[in-house]
Design an enzyme around this catalytic site. Structure first.
Site, PDB file in Angstrom:
ATOM      1  N   ASP A   1       0.903  -1.274   0.027  1.00  0.00           N
ATOM      2  CA  ASP A   1      -0.137  -0.029   0.043  1.00  0.00           C
ATOM      3  C   ASP A   1       0.899   1.336  -0.013  1.00  0.00           C
ATOM      4  O   ASP A   1       1.777   1.584   0.763  1.00  0.00           O
ATOM      5  CB  ASP A   1      -0.903  -0.001   1.225  1.00  0.00           C
ATOM      6  CG  ASP A   1      -1.935   1.080   1.313  1.00  0.00           C
ATOM      7  OD1 ASP A   1      -3.025   0.622   0.566  1.00  0.00           O
ATOM      8  OD2 ASP A   1      -1.866   1.888   1.797  1.00  0.00           O
TER       9      ASP A   1
ATOM     10  N   GLU B   1       1.747  -0.581  -5.081  1.00  0.00           N
ATOM     11  CA  GLU B   1       0.114  -0.039  -5.243  1.00  0.00           C
ATOM     12  C   GLU B   1       0.668   1.577  -5.195  1.00  0.00           C
ATOM     13  O   GLU B   1       0.250   2.200  -4.281  1.00  0.00           O
ATOM     14  CB  GLU B   1      -0.958  -0.065  -4.213  1.00  0.00           C
ATOM     15  CG  GLU B   1      -2.227   0.378  -4.333  1.00  0.00           C
ATOM     16  CD  GLU B   1      -2.700   1.569  -3.443  1.00  0.00           C
ATOM     17  OE1 GLU B   1      -3.635   2.072  -3.666  1.00  0.00           O
ATOM     18  OE2 GLU B   1      -1.770   2.029  -2.563  1.00  0.00           O
TER      19      GLU B   1
END
Lengths: 662, 662
Positions: free
Chosen positions: A380, A409
């Protein structure tokens, strides 16, 4: 004055090479690494050169002879045969024997100097015999004597040109002044699914059998047959850790949570533990193991979310206050993008003086989950953590577990996204979600499929994510969802969807002009009801089946765009590395109207002969066409299908005129 | 785990940079080095960066702040202010203060956290005060107290945004985690004539006042006023050393010399000496000194020929037999390209075990002539000598005599020619001699004027040389000679001719299909008779005058081609670095026929406004035109002039509408 003054061979322009060799290139197991380099020397002497490669940790290099191309460019290849790390470099030298033999062929037998010229060569062969041993040495000695012997010149010239002599003189070449390229270049060799993977993302807590209940790992296990049937092979779970209470967000990102609000899974850490704990309502570690195992049985790998950030309730906040930035009032600095505040999240301070301990702990999170059977990590927001950390962490993990895959990401600026791939991420999210028209798609995917990007950046295309409901999907209906899935699945060897929001064509934004979902699953439980008129699962399963059957769609290297005279129709082809499987996609980018136009296939680059017909089998719509030449008419109705996905075949013309397919 | 884990700034894509920084870029004294780089960090913090530069040998760097362009690209510049060597690199860091001030501007005064946020900044200012001293330190301390003091928030916000604070916080920025680019990049700074020079080559022995006599340095001195008047500033002499007797070549390269044949000047070395001796018939060292001095008085530099090869009579052959390759019969290997033999030349063996001694001796030749006042060396066939030698030799010479210029006479494969420039040659011969049509000229000179080539390769254009009478000149008459000179003089900031063969339009090849001159001066004396119908000296002088008056023609950087609808007409423009002088050349490439066509000047790239007229003053033909817009009609008669050489001017539109010229 260096010691290499006599090393006359030059090596430059070695490719592939990322940032001068600072970063390794990427391959998957079994792929070819084709190396090219400019190799030459001063004057007219013949240069010889070998590509050297080895697996990390090996002392000895394996050699492959380079073949010349044009203009002093050479190429040679090796196979990335083992998951892990490999190295390659180049060695070149001026070869006096080969220079001599080349010149000898141009000399006249009647030249007064032929005798002394033969003796020059005989000396070179005698020298080589000293570098050889056993039978080789003996044979070389005898040939040397023959060349400078007393038999007729013609026989001695023939002896000098014996193919076996050429072979042995290569084997025992005089490399004392060889030039070695000044850098060992790296290759990270990943498992094949680093290149070709089909992802499905779901929130485990949303699959309880009863409405308004919190789902569990067991509920997810019940979803596996459906997901496998749709053709997905990676199941990605948002964080499954305990969720903090402090500043917990309510429904629709409300700053105030109601008592029954479940909170965002990215608010990681609570009394029950942090990044290595499981959310108690999801199940036990045993349940999780069972999920990993059962998924494997369905051909599905579990991808974990790694979000290096903490809720104020995370154990690290107390145990390691130094890992966070402290404010003058003693409080810890929460995340913010003024005037916005994210008080439920404490970012980690990568300038912490305790950074070595911190790095170990962060790597420890990944190591812990690897021990639980996880091999894929979706990271993330990696762009908000220091690059040196990622470079160290990913290489450290892969040293022991080289089949680990990290998906970046990062939706941010282009150079930052590329840097994350360079420092080690195996796959990366892309701008695909916002590339809709023909020019945008063509430019972006051309960039991604060309050197140097293709050698370090592996795209993973997402038509939607829990954070991104693209504007296009908000108004384009099921035809739009089918189109975007088709594009993702054929433009990207790896792609994924966030479901069931995707297959149910969920398209309500939280507000006009926003890309957040209304009633986002990030902040509340949802009870999904699958099936019904808007469920495009069957289409998805069909597309994923086409992907599995066609190696051309399992790589991003063989992509090429072809002109179409209608801006709403895009055409591209993909080929596998062996050029045996060729897929041509013609898609209608307009989800509302029938569009038609003339496609101008670049047949030569597809390895198809212009003057003979070829078959185009539409694996999506089912038709079977015989095409002649590059120009062909296409018409597509978005209500019926977003595209043709043709498999292309041309009869091979053989001497016996056998009819068989390529 | 490195020690640099906390260095979060990233520096990549630094340009200019040759082969990853392996070789220095080139500039001349006073030129600008504009450096660009991609510089960024993780997350949202502000990055700060400086370009560092210094002269070789200096310990401390000078700093220039980078300015942002777009997409994380930055630029900064410095002046190559001193002949010699310079270095540059990049330093970048995450700036906590600037991040704070950026965020502060977005915060609300009413935010409950404004107090603690101000204290964060106050601490940063207090920290900076510890890095400062004297008045700066004191002032910073007081501002810090003000920011976290008790006055109204508004005043404290204002104090934080004081421009003086911004300046001092830059000066005393916290650079403890700064990232330094991992390579110091080099710049070779040459004298201006390395970029802009006009060469004239002649054989000194051909200028005797009496026919069939051997000319002397004194005869060359008599030529100087004429050469200076023609506008040349470099006089290049083929080798002026003793010429060997063994295997001396006769007229027209005959393998057998007659007793009175003078031999090729490149057959260097005889009883009288080698590379540091003078040919006895040319004169004494005093005569040579007088030539160098008198030439200087005429604004002309003497360029020496450096041909590292020996006649069999060269003293080195006896003194240093190890510097040559020996054959099995004890004889020394002469130069050959089988079946051709060049027995009058012994090549030097760069694989000699005595290579260190050899390198010193070869460098010693250049050092000797530098001591005699020579600063320019035209190096014969450098591509047949080892690259590591050139790299060492040129850098060694330039360490002591940085204003020395080396011209590479290599006509060989592209990468070899470029490599010679990379390893140190200041100027290079080019393929210009064989580039005749519009496409060839456009492609080649576009390549030369773009990065990376323009940063290491300085072209020197020769329409003819004693070795090359191009086929084009053999049939195109005086119009062809004028055209080729005009192209050389305007496409190249440096160019040269071999005279008087050029200005007299000598065009007889030794045989059809050959590019060697008939009765080449390389092998015999010639008595040149200047003047007459075929003498284009006046034209040459005129063109050289235009070069001197227009800075745009004195650099190769500002070159741009413009479309013309006739393939026989070429159009290109040049601009100086300040874009103040703009020259547009429109040339008729057909020496036999009048040609006409429409030129489509790309006005925007020339800095000319589309909607207003501009003046075009033809400095070659003398006309004066007012043009409107890019499209204009051109007609050129090769009997009159090969080209227009326009100086372009546009009135500046000022508020007062003053009429003055740019």
């Amino acid at each position: 004055m260096t010691d290499h003054g006599r090393s006359r061979a030059v090596i430059e322009g070695v490719e592939p090479k990322i940032d001068g060799g600072q970063f390794p290139i990427k391959r998957v197991e079994g792929e070819v690494v084709e190396v090219q380099a400019d190799i030459y020397t001063d004057g007219h002497d013949v240069v010889e050169c070998v590509l050297l490669y080895r697996h990390a940790g090996e002392k000895n290099w394996t050699e492959v002879w380079f073949e010349p191309l044009v203009n002093d460019r050479w190429k040679a290849s090796f196979i990335a045969s083992l998951i892990g790390r490999m190295e390659y470099t180049v060695l070149a030298w001026v070869d006096r024997f080969r220079s001599w033999i080349r010149d000898l062929k141009k000399r006249s037998e009647l030249d007064a100097d032929i005798e002394v010229n033969l003796r020059v060569g005989a000396e070179l062969v005698a020298d080589a015999s000293k570098r050889a041993a056993g039978a080789d040495a003996e044979w070389l000695r005898s040939v040397s004597e023959m060349i400078c012997g007393i038999t007729p010149i013609k026989d001695r010239l023939a002896a000098a040109q014996d193919p076996r002599l050429m072979d042995l003189m290569r084997k025992y070449a005089d490399r004392q002044f060889a030039t070695k390229y000044d850098r060992d270049l790296g290759v990270v060799v990943d498992p094949v699914h680093a290149r070709f993977s089909t992802w499905y993302e779901l929130f485990p807590r949303s699959f309880a059998s009863e409405p308004n209940q919190h789902g569990t790992f067991s509920d997810v296990i019940r979803q596996l047959p459906r997901i496998a049937k749709l053709g997905f092979d990676v199941l990605y779970l948002p964080p499954i850790h305990p969720i903090g209470q402090a500043y917990r967000k309510g429904k629709n990102n409300s700053p105030k949570a109601e008592p029954d609000d479940v909170g965002s899974p990215w608010g990681i850490g609570a009394r029950e533990g942090g990044h290595t704990a499981l959310h108690p309502q999801l199940g036990t570690l045993d349940d999780f193991h069972r999920l990993v195992r059962t998924a494997r049985d369905h051909g599905i790998r579990i991808a974990m979310d790694v979000a290096y950030q903490c809720s104020p309730d995370h154990p690290w906040v107390k145990e390691h206050p130094d890992w966070f930035r402290r404010r003058p009032d003693g409080s810890i600095q929460y995340a913010e993008n003024p005037p916005k505040k994210y008080q439920d999240i404490y970012p980690i301070d990568f300038e912490s003086s305790d950074w070595k301990e911190l790095w170990s702990a962060l790597a420890g999170v990944v190591q812990y989950w690897i021990a639980q059977g996880v091999t894929i990590f979706r990271v993330d927001n990696p762009h908000t953590k220091a690059f040196p950390f990622w470079e160290w962490m990913i290489s450290t993990i892969k040293k022991k577990d080289p089949d680990t895959i990290f998906l970046s990401e990062a939706f941010t600026r282009p150079k930052v996204m590329y840097r994350l791939a360079k420092v080690g991420f195996s796959q990366s999210y892309t701008y695909f979600s916002w590339r809709n028209n023909k020019q945008e798609l063509t430019e972006y995917f051309t960039e991604l499929s060309r050197a140097p990007v293709r050698d370090f950046f592996r795209p993973n295309l997402w038509p939607n994510t829990p954070d991104i409901l693209p504007e296009f999907l908000q108004w384009s209906g099921a035809p739009g969802f089918r189109l975007r899935l088709l594009l993702a699945a054929t433009l990207g060897a790896s792609y994924g969807i966030y479901g069931p929001a995707f297959e149910l064509c969920v398209h309500q934004p939280v507000a006009p002009g926003k890309e957040e979902y209304l009633n986002s699953e990030k902040y509340q439980l949802i009870n999904w009801t699958l099936g019904g008129a808007n469920d495009i699962s069957e289409f998805i399963g069909h597309v994923n089946k086409i992907r599995k059957e066609n190696p051309a769609l399992q790589t991003d290297r063989g992509l090429q765009f072809h002109p179409v005279d209608n801006p709403e129709i895009i055409c591209y082809s993909k080929m596998d590395a062996l050029r045996q499987n060729r897929v041509v996609v013609v898609a209608n980018l307009d989800p509302n109207h029938v569009q038609s136009g003339w496609v101008d296939l670049q047949l030569q680059t597809l390895g198809v002969e212009q003057d003979r017909p070829y078959q185009m089998q539409d694996r999506l719509g089912g038709g079977h066409f015989l095409w002649h030449g590059g120009r062909n008419f296409i018409q597509l109705d978005p209500q019926v299908a977003p595209a043709h996905v043709f498999v292309m075949r041309q009869h091979v013309r053989s001497e016996q005129d056998f009819d068989y397919f390529l």
